[in-house]
Design an enzyme around this catalytic site. Sequence first.
Site, PDB file in Angstrom:
ATOM      1  N   LYS A 196       0.839  -1.200   0.000  1.00  0.00           N
ATOM      2  CA  LYS A 196       0.000   0.000   0.000  1.00  0.00           C
ATOM      3  C   LYS A 196       0.874   1.250   0.000  1.00  0.00           C
ATOM      4  CE  LYS A 196      -1.793   2.426   3.360  1.00  0.00           C
ATOM      5  NZ  LYS A 196      -1.637   3.779   2.791  1.00  0.00           N
ATOM      6  N   CYS A 237      13.401  10.692   6.827  1.00  0.00           N
ATOM      7  CA  CYS A 237      13.445  10.112   8.177  1.00  0.00           C
ATOM      8  C   CYS A 237      14.820  10.259   8.810  1.00  0.00           C
ATOM      9  CB  CYS A 237      13.004   8.661   8.145  1.00  0.00           C
ATOM     10  SG  CYS A 237      13.828   7.716   6.881  1.00  0.00           S
ATOM     11  N   THR A 243       6.765   6.920  13.920  1.00  0.00           N
ATOM     12  CA  THR A 243       6.950   6.066  15.093  1.00  0.00           C
ATOM     13  C   THR A 243       5.601   5.751  15.734  1.00  0.00           C
ATOM     14  OG1 THR A 243       9.195   6.853  15.466  1.00  0.00           O
ATOM     15  CG2 THR A 243       8.041   5.999  17.390  1.00  0.00           C
ATOM     16  N   GLY A 253       7.336   4.563   8.216  1.00  0.00           N
ATOM     17  CA  GLY A 253       6.452   5.697   8.477  1.00  0.00           C
ATOM     18  C   GLY A 253       6.711   6.245   9.865  1.00  0.00           C
ATOM     19  N   GLU A 301      10.625   0.753  10.071  1.00  0.00           N
ATOM     20  CA  GLU A 301      11.594   1.825   9.813  1.00  0.00           C
ATOM     21  C   GLU A 301      10.861   3.110  10.124  1.00  0.00           C
ATOM     22  OE1 GLU A 301      13.247   4.699   8.646  1.00  0.00           O
ATOM     23  OE2 GLU A 301      13.099   4.121   6.543  1.00  0.00           O
ATOM     24  N   GLU A 343      10.413  15.192  15.955  1.00  0.00           N
ATOM     25  CA  GLU A 343      10.681  15.109  14.518  1.00  0.00           C
ATOM     26  C   GLU A 343       9.780  16.125  13.815  1.00  0.00           C
ATOM     27  OE1 GLU A 343       9.412  11.492  12.403  1.00  0.00           O
ATOM     28  OE2 GLU A 343      11.280  11.625  11.271  1.00  0.00           O
TER      29      GLU A 343
HETATM   30  P1  NAI Z   1       2.044   7.742   8.814  1.00  0.00           P
HETATM   31  O1  NAI Z   1       2.957   6.948   9.630  1.00  0.00           O
HETATM   32  O2  NAI Z   1       0.650   7.958   9.299  1.00  0.00           O
HETATM   33  O3  NAI Z   1       1.920   7.104   7.346  1.00  0.00           O
HETATM   34  C1  NAI Z   1       2.783   6.154   6.794  1.00  0.00           C
HETATM   35  C2  NAI Z   1       1.989   5.056   6.117  1.00  0.00           C
HETATM   36  O4  NAI Z   1       1.254   4.319   7.089  1.00  0.00           O
HETATM   37  C3  NAI Z   1       0.955   5.537   5.110  1.00  0.00           C
HETATM   38  O5  NAI Z   1       0.912   4.624   4.040  1.00  0.00           O
HETATM   39  C4  NAI Z   1      -0.339   5.470   5.908  1.00  0.00           C
HETATM   40  O6  NAI Z   1      -1.477   5.336   5.097  1.00  0.00           O
HETATM   41  C5  NAI Z   1      -0.136   4.236   6.737  1.00  0.00           C
HETATM   42  N1  NAI Z   1      -0.913   4.154   7.979  1.00  0.00           N
HETATM   43  C6  NAI Z   1      -1.409   5.173   8.723  1.00  0.00           C
HETATM   44  N2  NAI Z   1      -2.046   4.671   9.804  1.00  0.00           N
HETATM   45  C7  NAI Z   1      -1.954   3.330   9.753  1.00  0.00           C
HETATM   46  C8  NAI Z   1      -2.401   2.260  10.587  1.00  0.00           C
HETATM   47  N3  NAI Z   1      -3.053   2.486  11.703  1.00  0.00           N
HETATM   48  N4  NAI Z   1      -2.113   1.003  10.218  1.00  0.00           N
HETATM   49  C9  NAI Z   1      -1.409   0.756   9.103  1.00  0.00           C
HETATM   50  N5  NAI Z   1      -0.979   1.715   8.270  1.00  0.00           N
HETATM   51  C10 NAI Z   1      -1.232   2.990   8.585  1.00  0.00           C
HETATM   52  O7  NAI Z   1       2.715   9.142   8.528  1.00  0.00           O
HETATM   53  P2  NAI Z   1       1.956  10.511   8.163  1.00  0.00           P
HETATM   54  O8  NAI Z   1       0.768  10.736   9.017  1.00  0.00           O
HETATM   55  O9  NAI Z   1       1.740  10.545   6.723  1.00  0.00           O
HETATM   56  O10 NAI Z   1       3.063  11.535   8.608  1.00  0.00           O
HETATM   57  C11 NAI Z   1       3.096  11.997   9.953  1.00  0.00           C
HETATM   58  C12 NAI Z   1       4.472  12.184  10.459  1.00  0.00           C
HETATM   59  O11 NAI Z   1       5.124  10.919  10.460  1.00  0.00           O
HETATM   60  C13 NAI Z   1       5.378  13.058   9.632  1.00  0.00           C
HETATM   61  O12 NAI Z   1       5.235  14.405   9.923  1.00  0.00           O
HETATM   62  C14 NAI Z   1       6.703  12.537  10.016  1.00  0.00           C
HETATM   63  O13 NAI Z   1       7.110  13.124  11.233  1.00  0.00           O
HETATM   64  C15 NAI Z   1       6.476  11.066  10.214  1.00  0.00           C
HETATM   65  N6  NAI Z   1       6.831  10.264   9.034  1.00  0.00           N
HETATM   66  C16 NAI Z   1       8.019   9.592   9.051  1.00  0.00           C
HETATM   67  C17 NAI Z   1       8.396   8.876   7.957  1.00  0.00           C
HETATM   68  C18 NAI Z   1       9.671   8.137   7.932  1.00  0.00           C
HETATM   69  O14 NAI Z   1      10.134   7.756   6.867  1.00  0.00           O
HETATM   70  N7  NAI Z   1      10.283   7.872   9.045  1.00  0.00           N
HETATM   71  C19 NAI Z   1       7.598   8.826   6.748  1.00  0.00           C
HETATM   72  C20 NAI Z   1       6.338   9.500   6.838  1.00  0.00           C
HETATM   73  C21 NAI Z   1       6.015  10.206   7.954  1.00  0.00           C
END
Ligand code: NAI
Length: 789
Positions: free
Chosen positions: A191, A299, A245, A243, A265, A396
């Site tokens: 996804k 990240c 933490t 995504g 990660e 972050e």
């Molecule tokens: P997120 O962690 O919510 O999204 C990442 C992925 O997880 C997306 O595909 C999302 O649809 C999916 N997702 C969301 N909730 C889920 C759940 N309960 N179960 C399974 N999958 C789920 O990140 P978001 O909200 O887009 O960004 C928020 C903050 O997260 C950013 O501001 C940043 O600080 C951090 N982030 C860190 C990343 C990294 O590479 N370490 C990448 C993206 C965001």
Amino acid sequence: MTKVAEIFETLEYGPAPEAPGPALDWLAAHGRKFGHFIDGDFTRPGKTFASTNPANGEKLADISEAGKADVDKAVKAARAAFSGWSQLSGFERAKYLYAIARQIQKESRLFAVLETLDNGKPIRETRDIDIPLVARHFYHHAGWAQHLGKSFPDHVPYGVCGQIIPWNFPLLMLAWKIAPALAAGNTVVLKPAEFTSLTALLFAEICARIGLPKGVVNIVTGAGETGEAIVTHPDIDKIAFTGSTEVGKIIRRATAGSGKGLSLELGGKSPFVVFEDADLDSAVEGLVDAIWFNQGQVCCAGSRLLVQESIETAFIAKIKQRMKTLRVGDPLDKSIDIGALVAPVQVERVLDLLKAGKAEGGEFYSPDGDMPQKGCYVRPTLVTGISPAHTLASEEIFGPVLVAMSFRTPQEAVELANNTKYGLAASVWTENVNLALDIAPQIKAGVVWINSTNQFDAAVGFGGYRESGFGREGGREGMAAYLKPAWEKKLKAAPDVKRPTPADTSETTGIDRTAKLYIGGKQARPDSGYARSVLSADGKHLGEVGEGNRKDIRNAVEAARAALGWSNATAHNRAQVLYYLGENLDYRKTEFADRIRSMTGTSANAARREVDLSVERLFAFAGWADKFDGAVHNPPARMMAVAMVEPVGVVGIAAPLESALLGAVSLLAPAIAMGNTTVLIPSSAYPLAVTDFYQVLETSDVPSGVVNIVTGDAKSLATTLAEHDGVDGIWFAGSLADSTEIERLSAGNVKQSWTTRGLAFDWADPALEGEYLLSKATQIKNVWVPYGA
Ligand code: NAI
């Protein structure tokens, strides 16, 4: 007319826009509306949401939102494809991966433009970094597919992998997930993030074009709920997530006890450390890459500048000067440095954090200069004059915001660098090779770049320590994350045996005769003042052990943390200590065998065999201590990446109920061999096998605090360990229900956890004597060092 000399004088940019035409044509050819890619075909679009261009707010396409039924359909397709795909020869799978890599190169411009339109990142980055790295990842893993049998003998793929990726490197994260999974023989349901699905859909088209067998790759689009449906689907064998933490912790809890493989990660707040003797101009350029690459939505962004006090003023002045030349604007313009953030909500998140930060004080600097009138743009920002406790120094931000702090000594630099819950990456800048190589091992991070930053390669593992997650992507470790030992996959549930574990504890007057706890190298009375009796197989009272509680566990963890210097003991030294333990146990084997026999009622032969095997295991891991080591990788850049094997830290171990001595030794030995310190909870039923071990520890030169032992109710003691933020890893041998609880609780600080889930592990099996547990006792740190001309 402007003269060339004048242009050189002012270094004015001229716009160099990339035409969006081919990408828009591709969208138009799909009616700007997409279904999912399941079983080799696109489904008819269902309920949709819009995907927009963050640079101008225009809608690019409608994307379908997958519900549970769509996810189920995709999982069924992946399951049906699994046996055919996993049984292909490695060479056959390699050819498919190679074909994908070739197609990506052929369509690289289309991919780059589409990625920029969908994500807002500069075309310079998608064209020169993201897409070439994607192709490289598939080439590299084509090789692994073919060499798997030799590199990972007796390993099998997990089965169906659910993969959930973020929006900051949409196609690159897809490649990091899909390439190793496919090379290993898994099939996938992936996804993409809801903001950036388009390049994943173009990738799906390529899979169909090269004739990848149907169902091997399935792409379902949607937001968090779709992700949740993947995470909780019962027929998925492994989840790989990149995504936040926060969501990583949710996924850890949701998969607890399921037996699904898991790699996470997550976020970071990575330090960028500049010493006074650094080449400051190079460091400034490095910093631009560290924090303004991809608008800081990285990240491993070097978001915390730590600069030595003596050069602070000069260095900050240089940064401000350089910031004035950063151009913010249309990401399709090739002369743009900073494009758009991914979506309005991300702009809001960054601005909210900045607002909260301003309320806490600090000086904020952003260059003036033109900004686009509409779109998701945020000015590059530098924050100085703050302390480590400031929100902006600890949270972050995931935007173009750099915070700067200063340090005086190298020691202070290390302390500041490690003063974070994260541990993803670090950059170290100095012209002194001794200093760089002294600092790199002290930083708790999965990647350390020396005089460089944001280097990535398929041959080099990437991933974090602490709350930045666990598991690696890339390199040998990344491949290992998609494979399982064949024997482990065949384990059956252990028969439910009842043992004479006395439930009631009685206050004892004779506590001095009771085996005490072993904490910080000393025998300690249990805090509770209670003891539990140990019964023989026929129910007779054999002795007593202390009834440990939360306080005892906390003391034991404190002692283990204080002993972490054990990781600096040489591997040779650790080996010697383990050999000595084995030798001293061997001296007393009759006594230990008698004790096992009296508690369990087993035969004399069986009891003796358990002790003999325990000695053998101590020797085996002594032998491994100086051999389970790292590698030097050879990425395309003029650098080497040194993969160092480091311990996890403090590991909590709940030994199995049965095989009380052998089980405890089998887990303890690899943990301490690799430099971890431990808190061991012996079998609740047969703890005397381990309390007798105190004297062996004391006579074997094991430094105080390296092994701490707390007797009592294994489940409740392990629960305290799982919840404790001072524990970095937890291993639990026990029932499925208890294992589930331990895994769920381990999410608090994203501990690395391993549990037996009620499966019938055979502790005598030589499979438990090598890499299997050693790899759980370690984490790889990749140190990138410039090398060669
Ligand atoms: P997120 O962690 O919510 O999204 C990442 C992925 O997880 C997306 O595909 C999302 O649809 C999916 N997702 C969301 N909730 C889920 C759940 N309960 N179960 C399974 N999958 C789920 O990140 P978001 O909200 O887009 O960004 C928020 C903050 O997260 C950013 O501001 C940043 O600080 C951090 N982030 C860190 C990343 C990294 O590479 N370490 C990448 C993206 C965001």
